[in-house]
Design a protein around this motif. Structure first.
Motif, PDB file in Angstrom:
ATOM      1  N   SER A  12       0.822  -1.214   0.000  1.00 28.82           N
ATOM      2  CA  SER A  12       0.000   0.000   0.000  1.00 28.82           C
ATOM      3  C   SER A  12       0.854   1.261   0.000  1.00 28.82           C
ATOM      4  CB  SER A  12      -0.940   0.004   1.204  1.00 28.82           C
ATOM      5  OG  SER A  12      -0.208   0.043   2.417  1.00 28.82           O
ATOM      6  N   ARG A 113      -2.495   5.161   8.519  1.00 33.96           N
ATOM      7  CA  ARG A 113      -3.193   3.894   8.312  1.00 33.96           C
ATOM      8  C   ARG A 113      -3.209   3.102   9.609  1.00 33.96           C
ATOM      9  NH1 ARG A 113      -0.211   3.879   3.012  1.00 33.96           N
ATOM     10  NH2 ARG A 113      -1.754   4.551   1.475  1.00 33.96           N
ATOM     11  N   GLN A 128     -12.120   2.212  10.609  1.00 36.49           N
ATOM     12  CA  GLN A 128     -11.915   0.916   9.972  1.00 36.49           C
ATOM     13  C   GLN A 128     -10.422   0.659   9.811  1.00 36.49           C
ATOM     14  OE1 GLN A 128     -14.441  -1.156   9.172  1.00 36.49           O
ATOM     15  NE2 GLN A 128     -13.014  -2.743   8.519  1.00 36.49           N
ATOM     16  N   ASP A 130      -7.051  -0.721   8.026  1.00 35.34           N
ATOM     17  CA  ASP A 130      -6.568  -0.931   6.669  1.00 35.34           C
ATOM     18  C   ASP A 130      -5.961  -2.318   6.497  1.00 35.34           C
ATOM     19  OD1 ASP A 130      -6.740   1.956   5.444  1.00 35.34           O
ATOM     20  OD2 ASP A 130      -5.858   2.212   7.430  1.00 35.34           O
ATOM     21  N   HIS A 131      -5.377  -2.830   7.589  1.00 34.41           N
ATOM     22  CA  HIS A 131      -4.721  -4.133   7.543  1.00 34.41           C
ATOM     23  C   HIS A 131      -5.138  -4.921   8.777  1.00 34.41           C
ATOM     24  CE1 HIS A 131      -2.324  -2.156   4.484  1.00 34.41           C
ATOM     25  NE2 HIS A 131      -1.950  -1.251   5.375  1.00 34.41           N
TER      26      HIS A 131
END
Length: 206
Positions: A12, A113, A128, A130-131
């Motif tokens: 990413s 992130r 939320q 990301d990983h």
């Protein structure tokens, strides 16, 4: 799971350039260090790994004012960097919201992130990850505990139901490491701390 997350982070970010990993105290810190090790192994470059304490930014500080404040260690200037917050469990989202507030006082990252080992759902804020290492469906009344070897002596994820009781003899909590004796459904569960019989079994060990 962490190795996979490390590769996702690199993908990413399109490589390790400008990447900073910040572990949220407490168990996010050793997880961030492990991610850093996986990144270094994959790319041959060490990325900065820091520690973030969000105690003074929590929205429940008035309700729990006695929580000890730990150090925050930021290895580089975060301005313009890709910062990956690392934590063990994502639940309501309030811990991450506090971490975001803390970041505002530490610099202006280009991107922020989130990487978590366990996502158990039940969000109370629009946050939320990301990983994610593992999506773990739970009820809001269940308890998820992540143990890491650097702090707890072993790597373990336990899920305990609210109706579980502790050891009737020594009051040890109803987590898997202490319910490994007597796995047979017909034999009584015994606490490995004091050998006392538990009043209920532990579903993750059944």
């Amino acid at each position: 799971a962490l190795k996979r997350i490390a590769h996702q982070v690199l993908e990413s970010n399109r490589g390790p350039d400008g990447l900073v990993l910040l572990g949220i105290r407490t168990r996010g810190i050793p997880l961030a260090r492990r991610l850093g090790a996986f990144v270094a192994k994959a790319e041959g470059v060490e990325v900065p790994v820091g520690e973030l304490d969000i105690t003074m930014y929590r929205d429940d500080l008035r309700k729990n004012p006695t929580r000890a404040v730990g150090p925050t260690r930021i290895p580089v200037d975060l301005t313009g960097k890709t910062v990956v917050l690392v934590d063990d469990v994502l639940y309501s989202g309030r811990t991450i919201a506090a971490a975001m507030d803390a970041l505002k006082d530490l610099g202006r990252p280009r991107v922020v992130r989130l990487a978590v080992l366990i996502d158990r759902g039940h969000r109370e804020l629009p946050i939320q990850a990301d990983h994610v290492g593992k999506d773990l469906p739970t009820s809001s009344a269940e308890h998820v505990r992540v143990a890491v070897a650097e702090i707890d002596g072993e790597d373990l994820v336990t899920l305990s139901a609210p109706e579980e009781s502790s050891c009737a003899t020594c009051s040890a909590p109803p987590t898997c490491p202490w319910t490994r004796r007597g796995r047979s459904s017909t034999s009584p569960r015994r606490c490995t701390r004091c050998s006392g019989v538990r009043s209920r079994s532990c579903p993750p060990c059944a």
